[in-house]
Scaffold this motif. Sequence first.
Motif, short mmCIF file in Angstrom:
data_model
loop_
_atom_site.label_atom_id
_atom_site.label_comp_id
_atom_site.label_asym_id
_atom_site.label_seq_id
_atom_site.Cartn_x
_atom_site.Cartn_y
_atom_site.Cartn_z
N GLY A 96 0.84 -1.20 0.00
CA GLY A 96 0.00 0.00 0.00
C GLY A 96 0.87 1.25 0.00
O GLY A 96 1.98 1.24 0.54
N HIS A 97 0.34 2.32 -0.61
CA HIS A 97 1.05 3.61 -0.55
C HIS A 97 0.64 4.31 0.74
O HIS A 97 0.04 5.38 0.76
CB HIS A 97 0.70 4.44 -1.79
N THR A 98 0.94 3.63 1.83
CA THR A 98 0.62 4.13 3.17
C THR A 98 1.88 4.75 3.74
O THR A 98 2.92 4.76 3.07
CB THR A 98 0.21 2.93 4.05
N ALA A 99 1.81 5.24 4.98
CA ALA A 99 3.00 5.83 5.59
C ALA A 99 4.15 4.81 5.59
O ALA A 99 5.29 5.14 5.26
CB ALA A 99 2.69 6.29 7.00
N ILE A 100 3.81 3.55 5.90
CA ILE A 100 4.84 2.50 5.93
C ILE A 100 5.32 2.17 4.52
O ILE A 100 6.52 2.08 4.25
CB ILE A 100 4.33 1.24 6.68
N GLY A 101 4.38 2.02 3.59
CA GLY A 101 4.74 1.72 2.20
C GLY A 101 5.64 2.80 1.61
O GLY A 101 6.62 2.50 0.91
#
Length: 329
Positions: A96-101
């Motif tokens: 995912g283009h999440t904070a972690i990604g």
Amino acid sequence: MGRHIAVIAESRGTELRQSTFEALQAAVQLAEFSDSVSVLLIGTNLEARQEKLLKTGLQALYVVEDEASTPYEPDYALQTVKQWYDNVKPDVIIMGHTAIGKDLAPMLAASIDAGQISDVIALSPSQKGVLFKRPIYAGKAFESKSFAEASPWIITIRPNNFTPLQELPASMHCGSAEPVVVKLTPPKPSLRSVVTRVVERISGSIDLSEAKIVVSGGRGVKSKEGFKPLEELAEVLQGAVGASRGACDSGYCDYALQIGQTGKVVTPEIYFACGISGAIQHLAGMSQSRTIIAINTDPEAPIFQIADYGIVGDLFEIVPLLTAELRKA
Ligand code: FAD
């Protein structure tokens, strides 16, 4: 032999994030006949999550169970994922283009010499290979990119753009065969930094970046109390509350709610913009929402140019009316 497409699962507390199942959907869309799909799951107390993932019909699940994995620490995550990569050598990695990604993908790409395309909102096969569509210039334009090398590829996908996958199609499904669950030994990473404490600002509420409905307030809400009607509407719709930077800067709400170029990017099914003028920096975080409903006293407010439905009026009259009607429904 087909390619191996791997998804890196992400958790929020003890639950798998929706972005994991969206990444699986992207994996299926990307896969050609004879490609296989697997998942890497890292964390602690993983049994329930493992079971949920296997229900999709995965043929292979890689698991790293380790106390040291939470909270997220970049060095730890990179070294763990790198060790898995060296063992498994997938051709494509999706997260995912999440904070972690956003943090992990470029570090991993650099360390395994992979190409990376980030913030993908759609993918389609073409004669030039697979085209990955992504917004650029804060959402004012889109570009389509493809990889020049055959592999490895790393892709991050923007939340809420791929339908979360329930079950893999028959060609990739393990069917009646036992799925392979590979437990990997956690690495002994050398950490350059450690997370000593995580303070959660908002707990128990729906994750803003994954919410299907977002009710956002701007400077037009005029005070902290002005957010109350918006919170009530969000509650009835089981949505999340967001805000413009104008509202955050004015101290009406926490910066954790900020949507836009310097805040969170959301793509819900319905986005309510209440008392938000529609500055380009705000649009950068919400213009990809499926349906935009704007409520503003100023008929000339730029937000109306991108709104699907516009209501010219006072949010303090309109929002409670909407909430009351929806409560009846
Ligand atoms: P305003 O522009 O003041 O608009 C308030 C609106 O409320 C007006 O349209 C008014 O007509 C309406 N209104 C007033 N009363 C009512 C009422 N009773 N009922 C209905 N409507 C009413 N902004 C972001 O949002 N997110 C970002 O990430 C972001 N990043 C930025 C980064 C940079 C580098 C810069 C320079 C700016 C950034 N901004 C960002 C700020 C952005 O430029 C705007 O200043 C901000 O979005 C304005 O917020 P607003 O629409 O709430 O306020």
